[in-house]
Structures are given as structure tokens and as C-alpha cells.
Design an enzyme around this catalytic site. Sequence first.
Site, short mmCIF file in Angstrom:
data_model
loop_
_atom_site.label_atom_id
_atom_site.label_comp_id
_atom_site.label_asym_id
_atom_site.label_seq_id
_atom_site.Cartn_x
_atom_site.Cartn_y
_atom_site.Cartn_z
N GLU A 94 -3.54 6.20 2.25
CA GLU A 94 -3.03 6.95 3.39
C GLU A 94 -3.40 8.43 3.36
O GLU A 94 -3.08 9.17 4.28
CB GLU A 94 -1.50 6.80 3.45
N HIS A 97 -7.33 11.45 -0.55
CA HIS A 97 -7.69 11.25 -1.95
C HIS A 97 -8.93 10.35 -2.08
O HIS A 97 -9.83 10.60 -2.87
CB HIS A 97 -6.49 10.64 -2.70
#
Length: 160
Positions: A94, A97
Site C-alpha cells: 500500500e 516502499h
Amino acid sequence: MATENKNLSEYDKSALPDAASLRIGVVVSEWNSEITESLFRGAQEVLQDAGILPDNFLRWNVPGSFELVFGCKRMIEKHAPDAVIAIGSVIRGETQHFDYVCSAVAQGIKDLNVQYNIPVIFCVLTDDNLQQAKDRSGGKHGNKGTEAAVVALKMAVLGN
């Protein structure tokens, strides 16, 4: 390269370079181990088909895909194999990263190929979801570990 409804992991065993005199290293990420272990098994099968000797087959584990670059670097410096395969799996989450890890690992492996005279093969799946990773680690799109090992053998003997 995975393509919809195609398995690109089939290879001609008789066309593989003889690996009896080669030392091949594999650095495997422990993160998403269901996927990375399947990729490793695909690579291992190819190397065994090519005749690699057990003592010339090195495997190191690292915690995640981000650590693959350092693991490959240390393996090159310590053992000087003829080629190294970096095996990892990064699945989109989400946050951003995913983008940072994928970019850093790709750039890091590219840098190792420029810095050292030993090919480092990129076998890091960068998928949107777990199913895509499964499809590319022994599923309907073949096994990228298989493909990476074929590439490692060809690059290890390049110019010989």
C-alpha cells in the site's frame, strides 16, 4: 520475460554449457520465501542438469531483497564464483516502499555487473500481487529461477 499464456522457462538441456568446472553462487532472499524457494529450486535444477559439482554450488540467504546486493558483493569478494544469481521477490503493498526497494535492488545489481568482472543475474520478481509471483515462480508463466540459471551459465562462459 513472462508473457501472458506463455511459459518461457523451457530450455534445451543439451545446449547448456558444461558446468562441471564452473562455480555458481546463488543469493536468496528469505522474504516471501514461498516464492524465493521455488525460484531457487528452478535454478538448482538447471545447474544440476548442466553438471555443476556440489562443492561448486554456493548458496547464501539474506533477510530480504534489499540485502541481495550486499550478499552478492560479499559472495563475489569471498569466493569469486563464475556467476551469481540474485533471487528475490517484492510484492507491491500500500506504500511506495515497493518502488524504492525494486529500484535500489535493480540499480545495485547493475552496479555489481559494472564493478566486478563476474556476472550477477537479476532474478527478482517485482509483482503487483502474490498470484503474479506464483505464476512466475513455477506457475503458468514458468519459473524465473530456471531462466536465471540458464542466463548465469551462458554469461559465465561468455568469451571463453
